[in-house]
Scaffold this motif. Sequence first.
Motif, PDB file in Angstrom:
ATOM      1  N   LEU A  94       0.824  -1.208   0.000  1.00  0.00           N
ATOM      2  CA  LEU A  94       0.000   0.000   0.000  1.00  0.00           C
ATOM      3  C   LEU A  94       0.859   1.261   0.000  1.00  0.00           C
ATOM      4  N   ASP A  95       2.005   1.222   0.663  1.00  0.00           N
ATOM      5  CA  ASP A  95       2.921   2.369   0.639  1.00  0.00           C
ATOM      6  C   ASP A  95       3.516   2.587  -0.751  1.00  0.00           C
ATOM      7  N   ALA A 100      -3.861   2.299  -4.663  1.00  0.00           N
ATOM      8  CA  ALA A 100      -4.427   1.148  -3.959  1.00  0.00           C
ATOM      9  C   ALA A 100      -4.651   1.501  -2.486  1.00  0.00           C
ATOM     10  N   LYS A 101      -3.735   2.264  -1.916  1.00  0.00           N
ATOM     11  CA  LYS A 101      -3.880   2.684  -0.521  1.00  0.00           C
ATOM     12  C   LYS A 101      -5.111   3.570  -0.364  1.00  0.00           C
ATOM     13  N   ALA A 102      -5.315   4.503  -1.293  1.00  0.00           N
ATOM     14  CA  ALA A 102      -6.484   5.389  -1.231  1.00  0.00           C
ATOM     15  C   ALA A 102      -7.773   4.579  -1.354  1.00  0.00           C
ATOM     16  N   ARG A 103      -7.805   3.594  -2.265  1.00  0.00           N
ATOM     17  CA  ARG A 103      -8.995   2.736  -2.412  1.00  0.00           C
ATOM     18  C   ARG A 103      -9.253   1.949  -1.135  1.00  0.00           C
ATOM     19  N   ASN A 104      -8.186   1.423  -0.539  1.00  0.00           N
ATOM     20  CA  ASN A 104      -8.314   0.660   0.698  1.00  0.00           C
ATOM     21  C   ASN A 104      -8.840   1.538   1.836  1.00  0.00           C
ATOM     22  N   GLU A 105      -8.309   2.742   1.950  1.00  0.00           N
ATOM     23  CA  GLU A 105      -8.755   3.650   3.006  1.00  0.00           C
ATOM     24  C   GLU A 105     -10.220   4.031   2.813  1.00  0.00           C
TER      25      GLU A 105
END
Length: 141
Positions: A94-95, A100-105
């Motif tokens: 995710l880093d 992908a990190k934004a979608r996960n958050e």
Amino acid sequence: MTATQGQKKTLKTEIELFITNKVKELRKANNIGQKKLSLELRLSISFVGRAENPYSKAKYNLNHINEIARFFNVPFSYFFPETHLEKDCIEEYLDIHPKAKARNEKMMRDYEEKARKEREAKEKAKKEKAAAKKKATSKKK
């Protein structure tokens, strides 16, 4: 892992690099070029080169690993560490991949919001039921 001015950022996680290095070791030990392995995997001629480049997004999937294991006649497990890696590879992924990190958050915020609304609806229904019960018992008197 963050990049400073002028440095490239690695686009693979520790586990992805581990697998890539095992394939590379095996390929070199058997004197097989990147082009030949790419062709064996029925992929573009440059795929293995990109997969071996830590600054490229290209990586082997489980189907590739299975075919590589068949080609070199090694067990599938050859490409994985004996035990898990200590690093949180999902957090690392995710880093490396901010989209992908934004979608996960967003998914987590949506999930928490839905759970909050469900809790509020249950509490409201419970209060309404208690009020109706209280009203029914007061009418009996």
